[in-house]
Design a protein around this motif. Structure first.
Motif, mmCIF file in Angstrom:
data_model
loop_
_atom_site.group_PDB
_atom_site.id
_atom_site.type_symbol
_atom_site.label_atom_id
_atom_site.label_comp_id
_atom_site.label_asym_id
_atom_site.label_seq_id
_atom_site.Cartn_x
_atom_site.Cartn_y
_atom_site.Cartn_z
ATOM 1 N N THR A 108 0.813 -1.217 0.000
ATOM 2 C CA THR A 108 0.000 0.000 0.000
ATOM 3 C C THR A 108 0.843 1.262 0.000
ATOM 4 O O THR A 108 0.336 2.331 -0.312
ATOM 5 N N ALA A 153 -10.372 0.345 0.952
ATOM 6 C CA ALA A 153 -10.027 1.275 2.032
ATOM 7 C C ALA A 153 -10.312 0.653 3.398
ATOM 8 O O ALA A 153 -9.527 0.815 4.345
ATOM 9 N N THR A 154 -11.404 -0.079 3.492
ATOM 10 C CA THR A 154 -11.757 -0.749 4.746
ATOM 11 C C THR A 154 -10.730 -1.825 5.085
ATOM 12 O O THR A 154 -10.328 -1.974 6.246
ATOM 13 N N LYS A 157 -7.573 -0.119 6.471
ATOM 14 C CA LYS A 157 -7.769 0.369 7.839
ATOM 15 C C LYS A 157 -7.789 -0.788 8.830
ATOM 16 O O LYS A 157 -7.212 -0.698 9.916
ATOM 17 N N LYS A 160 -4.244 -1.830 9.454
ATOM 18 C CA LYS A 160 -3.542 -0.875 10.326
ATOM 19 C C LYS A 160 -3.977 -1.037 11.776
ATOM 20 O O LYS A 160 -3.147 -0.993 12.684
ATOM 21 N N LEU A 161 -5.258 -1.212 12.027
ATOM 22 C CA LEU A 161 -5.736 -1.394 13.397
ATOM 23 C C LEU A 161 -5.159 -2.662 14.018
ATOM 24 O O LEU A 161 -4.806 -2.685 15.196
ATOM 25 N N ALA A 176 -14.495 -4.562 10.689
ATOM 26 C CA ALA A 176 -14.403 -3.958 9.355
ATOM 27 C C ALA A 176 -15.533 -4.471 8.466
ATOM 28 O O ALA A 176 -16.117 -3.701 7.683
#
Length: 188
Positions: A108, A153-154, A157, A160-161, A176
């Motif tokens: 990414t 995008a989800t 994220k 990353k979480l 998510a």
């Protein structure tokens, strides 16, 4: 790609795997311009050994990209998306990507690499989203391409979480999936 050498010994494979694991960790934390000496130290090898396996940063990134794409593709193929309900399949997709985590997150950081990755991984996701629209599970006022962008995008994220230890793998995947489905579910 992984080194193609006559060195097909288990030791060679273990060292190569250790380098890719270390590169995924270091690059996901520091970016792909991170010092390769850090990758070597993290892998528990010398820089000279790193360069015997991967001649330069580009070769290492190419191998890491191939490894990440292969890992996600295997997980998606194993997920039985076509047999699952749309909701379950979306959760399985998220779990597949989050499980690959660091390796996929490295992709990414480079838009060109990410576009290539999505080119290879997009078909099963597009099929799933189209099925969701066709069956009335997902809203039909947005085209598949837009839903795909929201799903991508989800995914990022959720990764990353999980990487930041804010949510565990299962928790990040499930949260998510709920988030994505709540925003894209067909309206009555």
């Amino acid at each position: 790609m992984a080194p193609t050498s006559s060195k097909s010994s288990p030791r060679f494979d273990r060292t190569s795997a250790a380098i890719l694991d270390a590169a995924a960790k270091v690059f996901s934390e520091e970016g792909t311009s991170a010092n390769l000496a850090t990758v070597a130290v993290t892998a528990g090898i010398s820089r000279a050994t790193l360069y015997r396996y991967y001649a330069n940063r580009e070769a290492l990134l190419e191998a890491l990209t191939a490894d990440a794409l292969d890992a996600v593709a295997r997980r998606l193929a194993d997920a039985g998306l076509e047999r699952a309900t749309v909701e379950d399949a979306i959760e399985r997709v998220l779990r597949a990507f989050v499980a690959v985590g660091d390796r996929y997150a490295v992709l990414t950081g480079d838009q060109t690499t990410l576009e290539a990755a999505h080119g290879e991984l997009a078909a099963p996701l597009h099929d799933l989203l189209a099925r969701g629209i066709r069956t009335g599970v997902l809203r039909d006022d947005l085209p598949v391409e837009i839903l795909y962008e929201f799903l991508a995008a989800t995914i990022l994220k959720a990764i990353k979480l999980n990487q930041r230890h804010r949510l565990g793998l299962e928790e990040a995947s499930a949260a998510a999936a709920r988030f994505f489905l709540d925003g894209t579910r067909a309206r009555d």
